[in-house]
Scaffold this motif. Structure first.
Motif, PDB file in Angstrom:
ATOM      1  N   SER A   1     -31.864 -15.559  -9.944  1.00 32.24           N
ATOM      2  CA  SER A   1     -31.518 -16.948 -10.236  1.00 32.24           C
ATOM      3  C   SER A   1     -30.634 -17.091 -11.470  1.00 32.24           C
ATOM      4  O   SER A   1     -30.111 -18.180 -11.734  1.00 32.24           O
ATOM      5  CB  SER A   1     -32.789 -17.784 -10.422  1.00 32.24           C
ATOM      6  N   ASP A   2     -30.458 -16.007 -12.227  1.00 36.09           N
ATOM      7  CA  ASP A   2     -29.590 -16.059 -13.407  1.00 36.09           C
ATOM      8  C   ASP A   2     -28.114 -16.016 -13.037  1.00 36.09           C
ATOM      9  O   ASP A   2     -27.251 -16.239 -13.895  1.00 36.09           O
ATOM     10  CB  ASP A   2     -29.891 -14.876 -14.337  1.00 36.09           C
ATOM     11  N   PHE A   3     -27.802 -15.730 -11.769  1.00 31.96           N
ATOM     12  CA  PHE A   3     -26.414 -15.509 -11.381  1.00 31.96           C
ATOM     13  C   PHE A   3     -25.963 -16.504 -10.321  1.00 31.96           C
ATOM     14  O   PHE A   3     -26.771 -17.041  -9.557  1.00 31.96           O
ATOM     15  CB  PHE A   3     -26.245 -14.070 -10.871  1.00 31.96           C
ATOM     16  N   ASP A   4     -24.668 -16.700 -10.286  1.00 31.71           N
ATOM     17  CA  ASP A   4     -24.062 -17.624  -9.337  1.00 31.71           C
ATOM     18  C   ASP A   4     -24.321 -17.155  -7.897  1.00 31.71           C
ATOM     19  O   ASP A   4     -24.179 -15.963  -7.581  1.00 31.71           O
ATOM     20  CB  ASP A   4     -22.562 -17.703  -9.598  1.00 31.71           C
ATOM     21  N   ALA A   5     -24.663 -18.089  -7.037  1.00 28.93           N
ATOM     22  CA  ALA A   5     -24.972 -17.740  -5.654  1.00 28.93           C
ATOM     23  C   ALA A   5     -23.765 -17.139  -4.944  1.00 28.93           C
ATOM     24  O   ALA A   5     -23.902 -16.216  -4.132  1.00 28.93           O
ATOM     25  CB  ALA A   5     -25.465 -18.977  -4.896  1.00 28.93           C
ATOM     26  N   GLY A   6     -22.575 -17.652  -5.259  1.00 27.05           N
ATOM     27  CA  GLY A   6     -21.372 -17.116  -4.639  1.00 27.05           C
ATOM     28  C   GLY A   6     -21.130 -15.665  -5.025  1.00 27.05           C
ATOM     29  O   GLY A   6     -20.691 -14.860  -4.192  1.00 27.05           O
ATOM     30  N   LEU A   7     -21.411 -15.337  -6.279  1.00 31.53           N
ATOM     31  CA  LEU A   7     -21.282 -13.950  -6.730  1.00 31.53           C
ATOM     32  C   LEU A   7     -22.258 -13.051  -5.977  1.00 31.53           C
ATOM     33  O   LEU A   7     -21.884 -11.975  -5.492  1.00 31.53           O
ATOM     34  CB  LEU A   7     -21.546 -13.872  -8.234  1.00 31.53           C
ATOM     35  N   LEU A   8     -23.478 -13.499  -5.851  1.00 32.04           N
ATOM     36  CA  LEU A   8     -24.493 -12.681  -5.183  1.00 32.04           C
ATOM     37  C   LEU A   8     -24.188 -12.500  -3.699  1.00 32.04           C
ATOM     38  O   LEU A   8     -24.482 -11.451  -3.128  1.00 32.04           O
ATOM     39  CB  LEU A   8     -25.872 -13.314  -5.368  1.00 32.04           C
ATOM     40  N   GLU A   9     -23.585 -13.489  -3.079  1.00 32.74           N
ATOM     41  CA  GLU A   9     -23.208 -13.363  -1.667  1.00 32.74           C
ATOM     42  C   GLU A   9     -22.189 -12.247  -1.458  1.00 32.74           C
ATOM     43  O   GLU A   9     -22.178 -11.593  -0.416  1.00 32.74           O
ATOM     44  CB  GLU A   9     -22.629 -14.686  -1.165  1.00 32.74           C
ATOM     45  N   LYS A  10     -21.336 -12.033  -2.460  1.00 30.58           N
ATOM     46  CA  LYS A  10     -20.339 -10.968  -2.365  1.00 30.58           C
ATOM     47  C   LYS A  10     -20.943  -9.593  -2.636  1.00 30.58           C
ATOM     48  O   LYS A  10     -20.547  -8.598  -2.029  1.00 30.58           O
ATOM     49  CB  LYS A  10     -19.204 -11.224  -3.372  1.00 30.58           C
ATOM     50  N   VAL A  11     -21.897  -9.548  -3.560  1.00 23.84           N
ATOM     51  CA  VAL A  11     -22.375  -8.262  -4.083  1.00 23.84           C
ATOM     52  C   VAL A  11     -23.579  -7.704  -3.330  1.00 23.84           C
ATOM     53  O   VAL A  11     -23.604  -6.522  -2.950  1.00 23.84           O
ATOM     54  CB  VAL A  11     -22.714  -8.414  -5.582  1.00 23.84           C
ATOM     55  N   ARG A  12     -24.584  -8.536  -3.069  1.00 25.33           N
ATOM     56  CA  ARG A  12     -25.859  -8.019  -2.574  1.00 25.33           C
ATOM     57  C   ARG A  12     -25.783  -7.339  -1.198  1.00 25.33           C
ATOM     58  O   ARG A  12     -26.448  -6.316  -0.985  1.00 25.33           O
ATOM     59  CB  ARG A  12     -26.907  -9.135  -2.564  1.00 25.33           C
ATOM     60  N   PRO A  13     -24.970  -7.850  -0.259  1.00 25.92           N
ATOM     61  CA  PRO A  13     -24.915  -7.165   1.039  1.00 25.92           C
ATOM     62  C   PRO A  13     -24.381  -5.736   0.947  1.00 25.92           C
ATOM     63  O   PRO A  13     -24.757  -4.879   1.757  1.00 25.92           O
ATOM     64  CB  PRO A  13     -23.976  -8.055   1.865  1.00 25.92           C
ATOM     65  N   LEU A  14     -23.519  -5.460  -0.013  1.00 20.73           N
ATOM     66  CA  LEU A  14     -22.903  -4.139  -0.136  1.00 20.73           C
ATOM     67  C   LEU A  14     -23.662  -3.213  -1.079  1.00 20.73           C
ATOM     68  O   LEU A  14     -23.554  -1.983  -0.968  1.00 20.73           O
ATOM     69  CB  LEU A  14     -21.456  -4.284  -0.621  1.00 20.73           C
ATOM     70  N   PHE A  15     -24.397  -3.800  -2.003  1.00 19.73           N
ATOM     71  CA  PHE A  15     -25.116  -2.997  -3.001  1.00 19.73           C
ATOM     72  C   PHE A  15     -26.585  -3.453  -3.027  1.00 19.73           C
ATOM     73  O   PHE A  15     -27.065  -3.993  -4.028  1.00 19.73           O
ATOM     74  CB  PHE A  15     -24.472  -3.144  -4.379  1.00 19.73           C
TER      75      PHE A  15
END
Length: 237
Positions: free
Chosen positions: A163-177
């Motif tokens: 929750s500390d990070f922007d949702a848009g950022l996490l959408e880019k990062v979490r699926p790949l890492f």
């Protein structure tokens, strides 16, 4: 067919010149200087003629950002691919060098996407260059992912949450890492801060009176960063 090809070639050449003049105007007069009328004047065109290429100033700026961001993404992705199989320190240094080299070769482009906002510009829904921006973001997450096995111990006591990070950022990062924890995303932003901060100082000329060797300063900054992360300095060269 020959006439059609010639028209398309001339249109492409004129479009490229419009963008080149726009960046030159920004370099000399700042983002306020990017106007279709000013570009038409510099190119010896009528204002009406230039509207046949770009209907609005914002359409031109969006196209410029797309070109600039894609060029950056291609550059850093190429550096990452070229170091496949090397250790994290080498890969971080290569990505950082590619980012700096691109910024110094394209200072107006750097300022356009990372510095001075164009007054009144409204990006289209989804952003001006969403795919290129995603690629650069993923590249930074890749740096953190490569560094994480060594840097994880430094974040043992961190209280970072998703929750500390922007949702848009996490959408880019979490699926790949998927194995990278919230603290790993913080590490990516830490690396980004070192790169962006140092390169910005150089692009904007703030280092010119402080050092005669900004290249050495930058490489040492990255060397110290990877050493602090417990990775060890990059290979010499």
């Amino acid at each position: 067919m020959v006439r059609t090809d010639r028209r398309e070639r001339l249109r492409a050449e004129t479009t490229a010149e419009i963008k080149s003049v726009a960046l030159a105007l920004m370099a000399s007069g700042g983002p306020d200087a990017i106007t279709l009328r000013a570009i038409a004047r510099d190119m010896g065109m009528t204002a009406n003629a230039i509207y046949g290429y770009f209907a609005t100033r914002d359409e031109l700026v969006t196209s410029l950002i797309g070109d600039v961001y894609t060029g950056l993404a291609d550059t850093v992705d190429g550096a990452w691919a070229a170091t496949d199989g090397h250790g994290a320190a080498v890969r971080i240094q290569a990505w950082a060098d590619a980012f700096r080299g691109w910024a110094l070769a394209n200072p107006e482009g750097f300022r356009l996407i990372y510095g001075d906002p164009v007054p009144g510009y409204r990006a289209p829904e989804g952003g001006a260059a969403p795919e290129a921006a995603r690629r650069v973001c993923v590249g930074l997450a890749g740096l953190a992912d490569a560094a994480w096995p060594d840097a994880e111990a430094l974040y043992a006591g961190s209280a970072f949450e998703w929750s500390d990070f922007d949702a848009g950022l996490l959408e880019k990062v979490r699926p790949l890492f998927s194995e990278l924890p919230p603290a790993g995303v913080a590490l990516a932003l830490r690396i980004w801060g070192h790169l962006h901060g140092t390169v910005s100082l150089e692009v904007y000329g703030h280092l010119s009176r402080q050092t005669v060797n900004p290249d050495k300063l930058f490489r040492e900054e990255i060397r110290q960063l990877v050493t602090a992360l417990g990775i060890g300095p990059p290979e010499a060269g």
